[in-house]
Scaffold this motif. Structure first.
Motif, short mmCIF file in Angstrom:
data_model
loop_
_atom_site.label_atom_id
_atom_site.label_comp_id
_atom_site.label_asym_id
_atom_site.label_seq_id
_atom_site.Cartn_x
_atom_site.Cartn_y
_atom_site.Cartn_z
N LEU A 90 -12.18 8.75 9.48
CA LEU A 90 -10.89 8.10 9.23
C LEU A 90 -9.77 9.06 9.59
CD1 LEU A 90 -8.97 5.93 8.06
CD2 LEU A 90 -9.25 7.04 5.84
N PHE A 91 -8.92 8.65 10.52
CA PHE A 91 -7.68 9.35 10.82
C PHE A 91 -6.55 8.61 10.10
CE2 PHE A 91 -10.44 10.28 14.35
CZ PHE A 91 -10.19 11.61 14.66
N HIS A 92 -5.72 9.37 9.38
CA HIS A 92 -4.55 8.78 8.73
C HIS A 92 -3.34 9.60 9.12
CE1 HIS A 92 -1.94 8.17 4.92
NE2 HIS A 92 -1.65 7.26 5.83
N TRP A 93 -2.48 9.02 9.94
CA TRP A 93 -1.27 9.70 10.37
C TRP A 93 -0.09 9.11 9.61
CZ3 TRP A 93 -4.11 8.17 15.20
CH2 TRP A 93 -4.98 9.21 15.60
N LYS A 94 0.27 9.79 8.54
CA LYS A 94 1.29 9.27 7.63
C LYS A 94 2.64 9.12 8.30
CE LYS A 94 3.00 9.99 2.92
NZ LYS A 94 2.93 10.86 1.72
N SER A 95 2.98 10.07 9.20
CA SER A 95 4.29 10.01 9.85
C SER A 95 4.42 8.78 10.75
CB SER A 95 4.51 11.28 10.68
OG SER A 95 3.56 11.37 11.72
N LEU A 96 3.29 8.28 11.25
CA LEU A 96 3.30 7.09 12.10
C LEU A 96 2.90 5.83 11.35
CD1 LEU A 96 1.55 8.61 15.26
CD2 LEU A 96 3.96 7.97 15.04
N ARG A 97 2.43 6.00 10.12
CA ARG A 97 1.92 4.89 9.31
C ARG A 97 0.80 4.15 10.05
NH1 ARG A 97 7.43 2.53 6.41
NH2 ARG A 97 8.17 4.55 5.68
N ARG A 98 -0.14 4.93 10.51
CA ARG A 98 -1.27 4.38 11.26
C ARG A 98 -2.58 4.98 10.75
NH1 ARG A 98 0.96 5.07 17.49
NH2 ARG A 98 2.58 3.47 17.38
N GLN A 99 -3.63 4.22 10.89
CA GLN A 99 -4.98 4.69 10.59
C GLN A 99 -5.93 4.22 11.68
OE1 GLN A 99 -6.51 4.07 6.54
NE2 GLN A 99 -4.49 3.30 5.97
N ILE A 100 -6.98 5.02 11.90
CA ILE A 100 -8.08 4.61 12.77
C ILE A 100 -9.39 4.93 12.05
CG2 ILE A 100 -9.25 4.87 14.98
CD1 ILE A 100 -6.64 5.83 16.19
N ARG A 101 -10.24 3.93 11.92
CA ARG A 101 -11.58 4.10 11.36
C ARG A 101 -12.59 4.04 12.49
NH1 ARG A 101 -12.26 -0.47 7.00
NH2 ARG A 101 -14.21 0.66 6.61
N ILE A 102 -13.57 4.96 12.47
CA ILE A 102 -14.59 5.01 13.51
C ILE A 102 -15.95 5.15 12.84
CG2 ILE A 102 -15.37 6.22 15.59
CD1 ILE A 102 -12.55 7.34 15.89
N GLU A 103 -16.89 4.31 13.25
CA GLU A 103 -18.23 4.31 12.64
C GLU A 103 -19.29 4.40 13.72
OE1 GLU A 103 -18.36 0.60 10.56
OE2 GLU A 103 -16.30 0.85 9.84
N GLY A 104 -20.39 5.11 13.42
CA GLY A 104 -21.47 5.16 14.38
C GLY A 104 -22.50 6.23 14.08
N PRO A 105 -23.54 6.31 14.91
CA PRO A 105 -24.58 7.31 14.72
C PRO A 105 -24.11 8.69 15.18
CG PRO A 105 -25.02 6.04 16.69
CD PRO A 105 -23.82 5.41 16.03
N LEU A 106 -24.78 9.72 14.66
CA LEU A 106 -24.48 11.10 14.98
C LEU A 106 -25.60 11.70 15.84
CD1 LEU A 106 -23.37 12.21 11.42
CD2 LEU A 106 -21.84 12.09 13.39
N GLU A 107 -25.21 12.69 16.65
CA GLU A 107 -26.20 13.48 17.36
C GLU A 107 -25.71 14.93 17.36
OE1 GLU A 107 -24.68 12.92 21.95
OE2 GLU A 107 -26.02 11.42 21.11
#
Length: 211
Positions: A90-107
């Motif tokens: 989860l990225f939360h950029w408070k100054s821009l009032r935006r979030q990005i959620r990313i889900e998936g497998p790891l390697e």
């Protein structure tokens, strides 16, 4: 300063486009506006039994092949990752009032890639990582500082500290990416992208979500 989105309230301000390109656009704006660590992201993992845990880490590489971070694999997060190779960011950029959620497998990244990144870090950071038994009990901070001092004597400034075998990196390959944008009256804007299909037929599909 927050960038205003000039779009009618009843329309989405998040385009239906390549999610990696959209991430690059938002991340570039975050690097200009966030006062500290625009690459900071919450990393959520879980035990084999399903108990969740979350902490902040730093994004150290990204592209269409995924999102890379580094850690001590003997830490709690490292052990959870090794036992259950999937996670969410989860990225939360408070100054821009935006979030990005990313889900998936790891390697796990290659040893060569981990070496390259480890030795690109400041010397003091290499020492601090090599001296730390991350997440394990520490009787007194002086014990940690004694380890640091010993390594500084053994590997003076200008020399490369050997990367500990348990210090490595992981890449999350997205299966889903969700973009969130603050809108007036809490009528926020959300668009979720998910991979559909299989093999060479994989492609991104997207849809809007209620806030």
């Amino acid at each position: 300063m927050r960038q205003e989105i000039a779009v009618k309230a009843e329309q989405s301000a998040i385009p239906s486009s390549d999610p990696f390109g959209l991430f690059e656009e938002w991340f570039a704006q975050a690097r200009e506006s966030e006062p500290n660590d625009p690459n900071a992201m919450a990393l959520a993992t879980a035990t084999p039994g399903g108990a969740p845990s979350v902490r902040m880490v730093l994004l150290k590489g990204h592209g269409a092949d995924g999102y890379v971070f580094y850690t001590n694999a003997q830490s709690r997060k490292g052990q959870e990752i090794r036992a259950n190779m999937q996670a969410a960011l989860l990225f939360h950029w408070k100054s821009l009032r935006r979030q990005i959620r990313i889900e998936g497998p790891l390697e796990e990244v290659s040893a060569a890639m981990a070496d390259d990144y480890f030795h690109s870090r400041p010397h003091v950071s290499q020492i601090a990582s090599a001296a730390s038994d991350q997440s394990r009990p520490l009787a007194d901070r002086s014990e940690y500082y004694d380890r640091v001092a010993k390594l500084e004597e053994e590997y003076p400034e200008g020399s490369n500290v050997p990367r500990p075998a348990h210090w490595t990196g992981f890449r999350l390959r997205p299966r889903a990416m969700e973009f969130w944008l603050d809108r007036p009256g809490r009528m926020h804007d959300r668009r979720r992208f998910e991979l559909a299909g299989a093999g060479d037929a994989l492609s991104w599909e997207d849809r809007l979500l209620y806030p």
